[in-house]
Scaffold this active site. Structure first.
Site, short mmCIF file in Angstrom:
data_model
loop_
_atom_site.label_atom_id
_atom_site.label_comp_id
_atom_site.label_asym_id
_atom_site.label_seq_id
_atom_site.Cartn_x
_atom_site.Cartn_y
_atom_site.Cartn_z
N HIS A 192 0.86 -1.18 0.00
CA HIS A 192 0.00 0.00 0.00
C HIS A 192 0.90 1.23 0.00
CE1 HIS A 192 -3.74 2.27 0.86
NE2 HIS A 192 -2.90 3.12 1.42
N CYS A 193 0.79 2.03 -1.03
CA CYS A 193 1.65 3.19 -1.20
C CYS A 193 0.94 4.44 -0.72
CB CYS A 193 2.06 3.35 -2.66
SG CYS A 193 3.18 4.74 -2.94
N PRO A 194 1.39 5.06 0.38
CA PRO A 194 0.71 6.28 0.84
C PRO A 194 0.93 7.47 -0.08
CG PRO A 194 2.69 5.85 2.15
CD PRO A 194 2.50 4.67 1.25
#
Length: 454
Positions: free
Chosen positions: A185-187
């Site tokens: 999950h890439c913020p």
């Protein structure tokens, strides 16, 4: 393998007003994940989509500074067509980078729809360790074995989505969804990276690296032009263009970040791994069942069609039934509250039941018998048990009994309530006198007719 299917959809051309009346909603409106939807389900983002605007800011602002303070000056130092191309290339490359960012962030990464019910219970284990009179509990196995390219791979059961995750699938705790070929999950993009957007994510990181190198290089070109044109030292030339110095520092730091990601994901693609698999399973020590060779691995990522989404977020589905309050003459009543008490009930001697007074059970199944205790403590056999159950706490002060609940009873306006005077006129004064010498208990009770006002 049991993979969830989206709920049955209705005609997508029906009007929104008809949907509300018929209890039909869009799929994205009933979605149980933590995603944020825009444009009526056409765009889907993660719950941390606000960081996407920070990423856009970190791209657009430096490019704007470069165009104003560097590229515009270089247009005069180069031949006309070549000078304009410097500006055109950086603007076009920035727009291409932003499009890749939105394709990564605003699409379904490969979310698997949840099952409405757990998988079929055939062939599953039964928990026989139960007490007498108890029903045996069926237990789903936590893992199952599947064979991928001749290698046994374990897949896990997801309690949240009620399904066995396909190989390479994992549940994202931030988006609260199971994602196919989950990478991470890439913020910075505010979205999970999975099967359907990994290609765009890598292209975004790679293009951002090229953009940083492009700006960094032409800032040095501009400083060199100043040095050669004015025949001054490097330090003096740098002081004449502080914008170039700021861009040099910014792009130098950024290229280590995005450039490092580009190199790392190039290695992952060449070995057909995901970030999650690389940190969790360490395929360097074990056999990788998905590795097909460098060429085939790159072809799988960049030269194969992206599978369609398993979710139609704009499809219309039936709204899940919800427990609603019943409407009575005096207002709304929760489903767990019985029929309200009326004057006719009291006159007929019916036993009124109030939430929290009678019939209420705590977590251990014990009933609240405060009303019964009130009747017993009154010591008068002439008082109706039904009336003793509905006495408000403030009206029994004369009996010397304290009640743990001090909240007001009844409504202040537009309803009926029992005051201490009306109760006193209804049941009289109950006195208990203890004779210290003889130990005899005497009581006198006076009764009068009761008038209740509705």
């Amino acid at each position: 393998m049991n993979v969830g299917k989206p709920p049955t959809s209705r005609d997508p051309d029906a009007g929104a007003g008809e949907d509300d009346k018929s209890g039909v909603v869009r799929t994205y409106q009933a979605w149980k994940g933590s995603n944020i939807f825009l444009l009526q389900g056409r765009l889907i983002f993660g719950p941390d989509v606000r960081y996407l605007f920070l990423t856009i800011f970190l791209i657009v602002v430096p490019v704007t500074i470069f165009c104003v303070f560097v590229a515009r000056k270089l247009m005069d130092d180069f031949p006309h067509d070549l000078g304009i191309s410097i500006m055109v290339i950086v603007v076009a490359f920035t727009l291409f980078d932003l499009i890749l960012l939105l394709l990564t962030s605003g699409r379904d990464p490969g979310m698997i729809p949840r099952n409405a019910h757990p998988p079929e219970l055939e062939g599953y284990e039964v928990n026989t360790e139960v007490g007498p009179g108890q029903t045996p509990q069926l237990q789903l196995p936590r893992t199952k074995d599947v064979v991928v390219n001749g290698i046994v791979v374990k897949i896990k059961y997801c309690d949240t989505c009620r399904l066995y995750r396909p190989p390479r699938c994992s549940h994202c705790s931030i988006c609260n969804n199971c994602v196919e070929k989950f990478d991470h999950h890439c913020p910075w993009v505010g979205q999970c990276i999975g099967l359907r957007n990994y290609r765009f994510f890598f292209m975004f990181v790679f293009s951002t690296t090229i953009l940083c190198l492009y700006v960094h290089a032409f800032c040095w070109v501009y400083i060199t032009k100043i040095m050669n044109g004015e025949r001054i030292s490097l330090w003096k030339a740098m002081t004449k263009t502080p914008a170039s110095i700021a861009l040099l520092i910014y792009t130098f730091i950024s290229v280590w970040f995005v450039g490092g990601l580009t190199i790392f994901h190039s290695y992952l693609i060449s070995t057909n791994q995901s970030t999650y698999e690389n940190f969790r399973y360490r395929y360097d020590r074990n056999a990788n069942p998905y590795n097909k060779g460098i060429i085939e691995n790159f072809k799988e990522v960049f030269f194969t069609s992206i599978p369609p989404s398993k979710n139609n977020f704009r499809a219309k589905i039936l709204k899940e039934p919800a427990i609603q309050s019943r409407r009575v003459s005096s207002g709304f009543v929760s489903p767990n509250i019985r029929k309200p008490v009326t004057a006719s009930d009291i006159e007929m001697g019916r036993k009124p039941v109030w939430e929290g007074v009678e019939g209420e059970s705590d977590d251990n199944g014990r009933r609240d018998n405060n009303a019964d205790g009130l009747h017993k403590l009154s010591g008068s056999s002439d008082i109706s048990p039904d009336l003793s159950r509905i006495l408000p706490p403030g009206s029994i002060e004369g009996l010397g009994i304290s009640h743990p609940r001090r909240s007001s009873w009844g409504r202040k306006s537009g309803s009926w309530e029992i005051s201490s005077e009306s109760v006193a006129s209804a049941v009289g004064e109950s006195k208990q006198v203890t004779d210290g010498c003889n130990g005899n208990l005497t009581g006198q009770t006076q009764q009068s007719q009761t008038n209740f006002k509705m």
